[in-house]
Scaffold this motif. Structure first.
Motif, PDB file in Angstrom:
ATOM      1  N   THR A 107       1.018  -1.211  -0.028  1.00 10.27           N
ATOM      2  CA  THR A 107      -0.111  -0.104  -0.029  1.00 10.27           C
ATOM      3  C   THR A 107       0.833   1.304  -0.144  1.00 10.27           C
ATOM      4  OG1 THR A 107      -1.528   1.160   1.412  1.00 10.27           O
ATOM      5  CG2 THR A 107       0.003  -0.248   2.697  1.00 10.27           C
ATOM      6  N   ASP A 108       0.113   2.310  -0.441  1.00 13.73           N
ATOM      7  CA  ASP A 108       0.804   3.656  -0.536  1.00 13.73           C
ATOM      8  C   ASP A 108       1.128   4.143   0.983  1.00 13.73           C
ATOM      9  OD1 ASP A 108      -1.972   3.624  -0.545  1.00 13.73           O
ATOM     10  OD2 ASP A 108      -2.096   5.695  -0.544  1.00 13.73           O
ATOM     11  N   TYR A 109       0.109   3.528   1.900  1.00 13.01           N
ATOM     12  CA  TYR A 109       0.014   4.077   3.347  1.00 13.01           C
ATOM     13  C   TYR A 109       1.626   3.662   4.092  1.00 13.01           C
ATOM     14  CZ  TYR A 109      -4.712   5.369   3.374  1.00 13.01           C
ATOM     15  OH  TYR A 109      -6.005   6.309   3.414  1.00 13.01           O
ATOM     16  N   VAL A 110       2.524   2.947   3.388  1.00 16.08           N
ATOM     17  CA  VAL A 110       3.625   2.905   4.162  1.00 16.08           C
ATOM     18  C   VAL A 110       4.602   4.236   4.167  1.00 16.08           C
ATOM     19  CG1 VAL A 110       3.909   0.390   3.388  1.00 16.08           C
ATOM     20  CG2 VAL A 110       5.027   2.350   1.895  1.00 16.08           C
ATOM     21  N   PHE A 111       4.038   5.006   3.306  1.00 12.96           N
ATOM     22  CA  PHE A 111       4.452   6.760   3.493  1.00 12.96           C
ATOM     23  C   PHE A 111       3.783   7.476   4.374  1.00 12.96           C
ATOM     24  CE2 PHE A 111       5.615   4.878  -0.940  1.00 12.96           C
ATOM     25  CZ  PHE A 111       7.032   4.562  -0.641  1.00 12.96           C
ATOM     26  N   ASP A 112       4.333   8.653   4.694  1.00 13.76           N
ATOM     27  CA  ASP A 112       3.668   9.637   5.438  1.00 13.76           C
ATOM     28  C   ASP A 112       3.103  10.879   4.657  1.00 13.76           C
ATOM     29  OD1 ASP A 112       5.762  11.330   4.762  1.00 13.76           O
ATOM     30  OD2 ASP A 112       6.561  11.451   6.823  1.00 13.76           O
ATOM     31  N   SER A 114       4.577  13.375   3.154  1.00 19.08           N
ATOM     32  CA  SER A 114       5.189  14.753   3.403  1.00 19.08           C
ATOM     33  C   SER A 114       5.957  15.007   2.074  1.00 19.08           C
ATOM     34  CB  SER A 114       5.957  14.552   4.508  1.00 19.08           C
ATOM     35  OG  SER A 114       7.270  13.653   4.318  1.00 19.08           O
ATOM     36  N   LYS A 115       6.321  14.047   1.140  1.00 18.83           N
ATOM     37  CA  LYS A 115       6.842  14.410  -0.175  1.00 18.83           C
ATOM     38  C   LYS A 115       5.960  15.141  -1.017  1.00 18.83           C
ATOM     39  CE  LYS A 115       9.592  12.140  -3.659  1.00 18.83           C
ATOM     40  NZ  LYS A 115       9.980  11.098  -4.291  1.00 18.83           N
ATOM     41  N   SER A 116       6.583  16.291  -1.561  1.00 23.01           N
ATOM     42  CA  SER A 116       5.656  16.978  -2.674  1.00 23.01           C
ATOM     43  C   SER A 116       5.615  16.276  -4.101  1.00 23.01           C
ATOM     44  CB  SER A 116       6.183  18.381  -2.779  1.00 23.01           C
ATOM     45  OG  SER A 116       7.455  18.164  -3.460  1.00 23.01           O
ATOM     46  N   SER A 117       6.324  15.286  -4.296  1.00 23.16           N
ATOM     47  CA  SER A 117       6.277  14.638  -5.602  1.00 23.16           C
ATOM     48  C   SER A 117       5.886  13.191  -5.463  1.00 23.16           C
ATOM     49  CB  SER A 117       7.716  14.648  -6.556  1.00 23.16           C
ATOM     50  OG  SER A 117       8.606  14.234  -5.531  1.00 23.16           O
ATOM     51  N   PRO A 118       5.638  12.555  -6.540  1.00 21.62           N
ATOM     52  CA  PRO A 118       5.300  11.158  -6.489  1.00 21.62           C
ATOM     53  C   PRO A 118       6.439  10.142  -5.520  1.00 21.62           C
ATOM     54  CG  PRO A 118       4.565  11.824  -8.670  1.00 21.62           C
ATOM     55  CD  PRO A 118       5.334  13.131  -8.028  1.00 21.62           C
ATOM     56  N   TYR A 119       6.097   9.244  -4.912  1.00 25.15           N
ATOM     57  CA  TYR A 119       7.052   8.370  -4.114  1.00 25.15           C
ATOM     58  C   TYR A 119       7.668   7.402  -5.197  1.00 25.15           C
ATOM     59  CZ  TYR A 119       5.630  10.298   0.336  1.00 25.15           C
ATOM     60  OH  TYR A 119       5.669  11.198   1.516  1.00 25.15           O
ATOM     61  N   VAL A 120       8.888   7.362  -5.053  1.00 24.25           N
ATOM     62  CA  VAL A 120       9.604   5.982  -5.634  1.00 24.25           C
ATOM     63  C   VAL A 120       9.945   5.078  -4.524  1.00 24.25           C
ATOM     64  CG1 VAL A 120      10.594   7.434  -7.416  1.00 24.25           C
ATOM     65  CG2 VAL A 120      11.903   7.056  -5.366  1.00 24.25           C
ATOM     66  N   GLU A 121      10.168   3.629  -5.124  1.00 25.86           N
ATOM     67  CA  GLU A 121      10.321   2.741  -4.083  1.00 25.86           C
ATOM     68  C   GLU A 121      11.657   2.793  -3.169  1.00 25.86           C
ATOM     69  OE1 GLU A 121       8.502   1.081  -8.051  1.00 25.86           O
ATOM     70  OE2 GLU A 121       9.967   2.545  -7.246  1.00 25.86           O
ATOM     71  N   SER A 122      12.485   3.456  -3.563  1.00 22.21           N
ATOM     72  CA  SER A 122      13.432   3.695  -2.712  1.00 22.21           C
ATOM     73  C   SER A 122      13.251   4.785  -1.440  1.00 22.21           C
ATOM     74  CB  SER A 122      14.879   4.076  -3.370  1.00 22.21           C
ATOM     75  OG  SER A 122      14.818   5.377  -4.053  1.00 22.21           O
ATOM     76  N   ASP A 123      12.143   5.656  -1.476  1.00 25.96           N
ATOM     77  CA  ASP A 123      11.944   6.646  -0.685  1.00 25.96           C
ATOM     78  C   ASP A 123      11.764   6.157   0.838  1.00 25.96           C
ATOM     79  OD1 ASP A 123      11.936   9.160  -2.300  1.00 25.96           O
ATOM     80  OD2 ASP A 123      10.008   8.780  -2.955  1.00 25.96           O
ATOM     81  N   PRO A 124      12.112   6.857   1.874  1.00 21.21           N
ATOM     82  CA  PRO A 124      11.925   6.515   3.231  1.00 21.21           C
ATOM     83  C   PRO A 124      10.456   6.120   3.516  1.00 21.21           C
ATOM     84  CG  PRO A 124      13.396   8.428   2.987  1.00 21.21           C
ATOM     85  CD  PRO A 124      12.953   8.056   1.734  1.00 21.21           C
ATOM     86  N   VAL A 125      10.503   5.138   4.163  1.00 21.80           N
ATOM     87  CA  VAL A 125       9.195   5.037   4.620  1.00 21.80           C
ATOM     88  C   VAL A 125       8.717   5.461   5.960  1.00 21.80           C
ATOM     89  CG1 VAL A 125       8.592   2.792   3.254  1.00 21.80           C
ATOM     90  CG2 VAL A 125       9.919   2.533   5.562  1.00 21.80           C
TER      91      VAL A 125
END
Length: 309
Positions: A107-112, A114-125
């Motif tokens: 799910t996308d809910y692993v991210f918080d 706060s990023k302004s652009s789309p999340y990539v797989e390597s972004d911090p969870v």
């Protein structure tokens, strides 16, 4: 001569993804969907998993079922963790023992958000709530149990089946002239029918090649972004054009619609890795939304205003 169809053993019986997989493979001869659910396989009782999966003789396992009640997970924490974290770990252990690949939905809910652009797989969870945390543990458990995995993070799932945002707002519009919808959460509406197509394709790639590049985490969501209010607007526009119910969307902030679980303000997923590695491009969310709305309106009884239920 074509060989026997590959057996995709899928967890769940009534969920949006398993229903879409069953429908999408009705006319295919190369893939057979074996849906496993309660009581034979109960993710809340991980001890039921191994025997049920082994008896189904999978060529590939699809971990699709989950505890998806984001707010309820804040209350039923033990059950949510067992279903979303412990269950997938056992499924992956069985996959490793049987030497078959596993495709696990996350799910996308692993991210918080706060990023302004789309999340990539390597972004911090950084999950905001219990649901996201449990799903993240589930991801890690699957990866730890077997290298032969593809973890597919998706978002904002809707379909002609089961309960989801699209069906809910259409039902509400039958009784109300306006609907308040959150406008400051942005994401990628994703059709479960498109998810099913992508799962089948990813599974075929995993079965055809041992290439490490085909394994790991991938983002898999509808192309294009929208707020929940944008999504509702599009649903009503298509519905009205096809003689279905519609309502005026009143755009509100998240603060005006408090929920037990916090939602990420931005949960857009960058799906370019899925294309680079698996050659899959997810359809634009507007086209897929139109297809689902029109399908729900096909059995319309205009005299009694009944549709899709």
């Amino acid at each position: 001569m074509m060989g026997n169809p590959k057996r995709y053993v899928v967890t769940g019986l009534k969920g949006q993804v398993v229903q879409s997989l069953l429908e999408n493979t009705k006319k295919r001869s190369d893939v057979e969907i074996i849906a496993l659910g309660r009581p034979e396989l109960d993710l809340a009782m991980p001890e039921t998993i191994a025997a049920a999966v082994e008896a189904a003789r999978p060529d590939l396992i699809v971990s699709a079922a989950a505890f998806t009640g984001v707010d309820q997970a804040e209350i039923d924490r033990e059950v949510a963790f067992t279903v979303n974290a412990t269950g997938p770990a056992e499924l992956a252990r069985v996959a490793a023992a049987l030497r078959v690949p596993i495709v696990h939905l996350s799910t996308d809910y692993v991210f918080d958000g706060s990023k302004s652009s789309p999340y990539v797989e390597s972004d911090p969870v950084a999950p905001l709530g219990v649901y996201g945390r449990d799903k993240l543990v589930g991801e890690r458990n699957v990866a730890a149990a077997t290298e032969n995995h593809a973890i597919l993070r998706t978002a904002w799932v809707y379909s002609p089946f089961s309960r989801n945002f699209l069906r809910t707002v259409l039902r509400i519009a039958e009784a109300r002239e306006e609907v308040q919808v959150v406008d400051d959460q942005i994401g990628n509406p994703t059709s479960a029918i498109d998810i099913a197509d992508a799962i089948i394709a990813v599974g075929q790639n995993l079965l055809a090649s041992n290439d490490h590049a085909l394994r790991g985490i991938f983002h898999m969501a509808g192309t294009g972004a929208a707020s929940w209010a944008d999504f509702a607007d599009e649903i009503f526009k298509i519905s009205a054009a096809n003689g279905g119910p519609s309502a005026r969307v009143v755009r509100i902030p998240t603060s005006a619609y408090p929920t037990p679980a916090r939602r990420p303000a931005n949960s857009q997923l960058d799906c370019s890795r899925l294309y680079r590695r698996h050659g899959i491009v997810m359809p634009d969310w507007r086209g897929s939304t139109g297809y689902v709305v029109r399908r729900l309106l096909e059995p319309v009884d205009l005299e009694n205003r009944k549709f899709g239920r």
